[in-house]
Motif scaffolding. Structure first.
Motif, PDB file in Angstrom:
ATOM      1  N   TRP A  48      32.442 -72.589 -27.311  1.00  0.00           N
ATOM      2  CA  TRP A  48      31.015 -72.385 -27.617  1.00  0.00           C
ATOM      3  C   TRP A  48      30.853 -71.517 -28.858  1.00  0.00           C
ATOM      4  N   LEU A  49      31.634 -70.451 -28.949  1.00  0.00           N
ATOM      5  CA  LEU A  49      31.544 -69.557 -30.104  1.00  0.00           C
ATOM      6  C   LEU A  49      31.983 -70.247 -31.392  1.00  0.00           C
ATOM      7  N   ALA A  50      32.845 -71.266 -31.248  1.00  0.00           N
ATOM      8  CA  ALA A  50      33.322 -71.994 -32.431  1.00  0.00           C
ATOM      9  C   ALA A  50      32.297 -72.991 -32.965  1.00  0.00           C
ATOM     10  N   LYS A  51      31.264 -73.281 -32.178  1.00  0.00           N
ATOM     11  CA  LYS A  51      30.227 -74.202 -32.631  1.00  0.00           C
ATOM     12  C   LYS A  51      29.435 -73.583 -33.778  1.00  0.00           C
ATOM     13  N   GLU A  52      28.922 -74.453 -34.633  1.00  0.00           N
ATOM     14  CA  GLU A  52      28.044 -73.951 -35.686  1.00  0.00           C
ATOM     15  C   GLU A  52      26.759 -73.442 -35.039  1.00  0.00           C
ATOM     16  N   PRO A  53      26.396 -72.198 -35.281  1.00  0.00           N
ATOM     17  CA  PRO A  53      25.202 -71.646 -34.622  1.00  0.00           C
ATOM     18  C   PRO A  53      23.933 -72.343 -35.079  1.00  0.00           C
ATOM     19  N   THR A  54      22.956 -72.378 -34.187  1.00  0.00           N
ATOM     20  CA  THR A  54      21.688 -73.015 -34.529  1.00  0.00           C
ATOM     21  C   THR A  54      20.895 -72.184 -35.512  1.00  0.00           C
ATOM     22  N   ILE A  55      21.177 -70.885 -35.560  1.00  0.00           N
ATOM     23  CA  ILE A  55      20.501 -69.986 -36.506  1.00  0.00           C
ATOM     24  C   ILE A  55      21.536 -69.036 -37.089  1.00  0.00           C
ATOM     25  N   PRO A  56      21.240 -68.418 -38.241  1.00  0.00           N
ATOM     26  CA  PRO A  56      22.183 -67.451 -38.813  1.00  0.00           C
ATOM     27  C   PRO A  56      22.398 -66.288 -37.846  1.00  0.00           C
ATOM     28  N   LEU A  57      23.667 -65.969 -37.605  1.00  0.00           N
ATOM     29  CA  LEU A  57      23.984 -64.939 -36.617  1.00  0.00           C
ATOM     30  C   LEU A  57      25.008 -63.959 -37.151  1.00  0.00           C
ATOM     31  N   ARG A  58      24.981 -62.780 -36.570  1.00  0.00           N
ATOM     32  CA  ARG A  58      26.105 -61.867 -36.700  1.00  0.00           C
ATOM     33  C   ARG A  58      26.672 -61.708 -35.290  1.00  0.00           C
ATOM     34  N   THR A  59      27.925 -61.404 -35.180  1.00  0.00           N
ATOM     35  CA  THR A  59      28.526 -61.234 -33.863  1.00  0.00           C
ATOM     36  C   THR A  59      29.182 -59.868 -33.775  1.00  0.00           C
ATOM     37  N   ASP A  60      28.659 -59.029 -32.893  1.00  0.00           N
ATOM     38  CA  ASP A  60      29.265 -57.741 -32.604  1.00  0.00           C
ATOM     39  C   ASP A  60      30.326 -57.999 -31.530  1.00  0.00           C
ATOM     40  N   THR A  61      31.573 -58.147 -31.941  1.00  0.00           N
ATOM     41  CA  THR A  61      32.639 -58.547 -31.035  1.00  0.00           C
ATOM     42  C   THR A  61      32.793 -57.576 -29.876  1.00  0.00           C
ATOM     43  N   ARG A  62      32.710 -56.288 -30.154  1.00  0.00           N
ATOM     44  CA  ARG A  62      32.863 -55.304 -29.079  1.00  0.00           C
ATOM     45  C   ARG A  62      31.725 -55.406 -28.079  1.00  0.00           C
ATOM     46  N   ARG A  63      30.523 -55.598 -28.571  1.00  0.00           N
ATOM     47  CA  ARG A  63      29.367 -55.744 -27.680  1.00  0.00           C
ATOM     48  C   ARG A  63      29.508 -57.013 -26.836  1.00  0.00           C
ATOM     49  N   LEU A  64      29.911 -58.122 -27.467  1.00  0.00           N
ATOM     50  CA  LEU A  64      30.049 -59.380 -26.742  1.00  0.00           C
ATOM     51  C   LEU A  64      31.120 -59.265 -25.664  1.00  0.00           C
ATOM     52  N   HIS A  65      32.237 -58.637 -25.984  1.00  0.00           N
ATOM     53  CA  HIS A  65      33.301 -58.446 -24.986  1.00  0.00           C
ATOM     54  C   HIS A  65      32.787 -57.594 -23.829  1.00  0.00           C
ATOM     55  N   ARG A  66      32.006 -56.589 -24.149  1.00  0.00           N
ATOM     56  CA  ARG A  66      31.444 -55.726 -23.112  1.00  0.00           C
ATOM     57  C   ARG A  66      30.490 -56.502 -22.216  1.00  0.00           C
ATOM     58  N   VAL A  67      29.683 -57.377 -22.813  1.00  0.00           N
ATOM     59  CA  VAL A  67      28.750 -58.203 -22.052  1.00  0.00           C
ATOM     60  C   VAL A  67      29.513 -59.119 -21.103  1.00  0.00           C
ATOM     61  N   ILE A  68      30.541 -59.798 -21.610  1.00  0.00           N
ATOM     62  CA  ILE A  68      31.311 -60.730 -20.793  1.00  0.00           C
ATOM     63  C   ILE A  68      31.990 -60.002 -19.634  1.00  0.00           C
ATOM     64  N   THR A  69      32.606 -58.862 -19.927  1.00  0.00           N
ATOM     65  CA  THR A  69      33.304 -58.101 -18.890  1.00  0.00           C
ATOM     66  C   THR A  69      32.346 -57.624 -17.812  1.00  0.00           C
ATOM     67  N   ALA A  70      31.197 -57.080 -18.219  1.00  0.00           N
ATOM     68  CA  ALA A  70      30.233 -56.541 -17.259  1.00  0.00           C
ATOM     69  C   ALA A  70      29.618 -57.638 -16.401  1.00  0.00           C
ATOM     70  N   CYS A  71      29.250 -58.774 -17.020  1.00  0.00           N
ATOM     71  CA  CYS A  71      28.626 -59.866 -16.262  1.00  0.00           C
ATOM     72  C   CYS A  71      29.606 -60.492 -15.273  1.00  0.00           C
ATOM     73  N   ARG A  72      30.860 -60.610 -15.674  1.00  0.00           N
ATOM     74  CA  ARG A  72      31.862 -61.145 -14.748  1.00  0.00           C
ATOM     75  C   ARG A  72      32.056 -60.210 -13.559  1.00  0.00           C
ATOM     76  N   ALA A  73      32.046 -58.916 -13.823  1.00  0.00           N
ATOM     77  CA  ALA A  73      32.216 -57.951 -12.737  1.00  0.00           C
ATOM     78  C   ALA A  73      31.031 -57.992 -11.778  1.00  0.00           C
ATOM     79  N   ASP A  74      29.828 -58.147 -12.333  1.00  0.00           N
ATOM     80  CA  ASP A  74      28.623 -58.175 -11.506  1.00  0.00           C
ATOM     81  C   ASP A  74      28.417 -59.524 -10.827  1.00  0.00           C
ATOM     82  N   GLY A  75      28.829 -60.602 -11.504  1.00  0.00           N
ATOM     83  CA  GLY A  75      28.622 -61.940 -10.968  1.00  0.00           C
ATOM     84  C   GLY A  75      27.306 -62.560 -11.384  1.00  0.00           C
TER      85      GLY A  75
END
Length: 298
Positions: free
Chosen positions: A158-185
């Motif tokens: 999904w991240l490799a797809k061309e974004p629909t809008i211009p984006l920046r990606t805060d890698t540390r923030r995204l990793h934190r989001v993924i880790t927290a959501c997986r832990a919470d469910g």
């Protein structure tokens, strides 16, 4: 040689245009002349199409005023489509229980042909949820994070797809989001004016947007996951504007098949959020069980 997948059928397009027009106005009825004018067809062409649709019960003709509206065969067709997408009456019962308990809209959605599509939803009487069954959105960053949070390979694709809008990606923030959501469910999204405008503008659009619209959307949302509200960031004694709480539904291969969501759109305390999140996860788990699915160990 041109791909056959890219060929179109103008006669079929005319049928689709009529059905799309009427489905967008389910409580209205139209005569042949007005219907032909509204969809851009000649009256004889329009009459021929709707006559066939009436014979197949996809449309109904009112003999008194000679107007047309959607017919009963579309109900059967819709149910068959939902069954094909593995949305059973039992799954709808789960949505209904969730909706009734909290007075909100509850929905199931999935990625279908590389588009996020609403498969079913239940709303309180008189509510206007702002989304409809069958409505779809491009499945490309920043839209669709909830469909890949629980699968590393899916997230990478999904991240490799061309974004629909211009984006920046805060890698540390995204990793934190993924880790927290997986832990919470579950995933909690904040309610923001930008988010509401984003989904309103993108509904039904292709992933390839005009440059002007891409620039406008880029002003609204510029970072993947920026609307995610993490439990560790929320203050216990503060009310938080929440848009959606979502949880994954899995298939028998432990892959994410759908997302169960509660559309909120109001301010909640941390206790309220936790209560609703548990209910959404329970709904997602019930649908997973109906599919014969298995929640993966992450």
């Amino acid at each position: 040689m041109p791909s056959t997948a890219r060929r179109v059928s103008p006669p079929t397009d005319r049928v689709v245009a009529i059905l799309d027009f009427l489905s967008a106005r389910p409580t209205e009825r139209f005569g042949v002349s007005e219907l032909a004018r509204r969809v851009g067809l000649s009256k004889p062409t329009c009459l021929g199409i709707i006559t066939s649709l009436v014979e197949a019960c996809y449309l109904v003709r009112d003999s008194a005023d000679k107007t047309y509206r959607l017919g009963p065969s579309l109900i059967t067709l819709g149910h068959r489509a939902q069954e094909a997408m593995r949305v059973s009456p039992a799954a709808r019962d789960e949505l209904r229980r969730l909706s009734t308990r909290f007075g909100v809209t509850a929905a199931l959605s999935a990625v279908v042909d590389d588009r996020i599509t609403v498969l079913d939803l239940v709303s309180p009487p008189g509510a206007h949820p702002g989304v409809e069954v069958g409505q779809s959105y491009p499945f490309a960053p920043p839209v669709g994070l909830m469909f890949v949070l629980w699968d590393d390979l899916a997230a990478q694709a999904w991240l490799a797809k061309e974004p629909t809008i211009p984006l920046r990606t805060d890698t540390r923030r995204l990793h934190r989001v993924i880790t927290a959501c997986r832990a919470d469910g579950y995933l909690v999204e904040r309610q923001t004016p930008a988010g509401r405008r984003l989904y309103s503008l993108m509904a039904g659009m292709s992933a390839t947007l005009p440059d002007e619209l891409r620039a406008l959307l880029g002003e609204l949302v510029s970072d993947i996951g920026e609307r995610v509200s993490l439990r560790e960031d929320r203050q216990a004694n503060t009310r938080h504007d929440i848009s959606v709480i979502s949880a994954p539904v899995f298939d028998q291969h432990q892959r994410q098949a759908m997302v169960a969501s509660m559309h909120i759109g109001t301010a909640l305390t941390e206790r309220d959020i936790a209560e609703r999140a548990r209910a959404v996860v329970a709904t997602a788990d019930a649908v997973t069980a109906q599919l014969g699915g298995v929640r993966p160990r992450l």
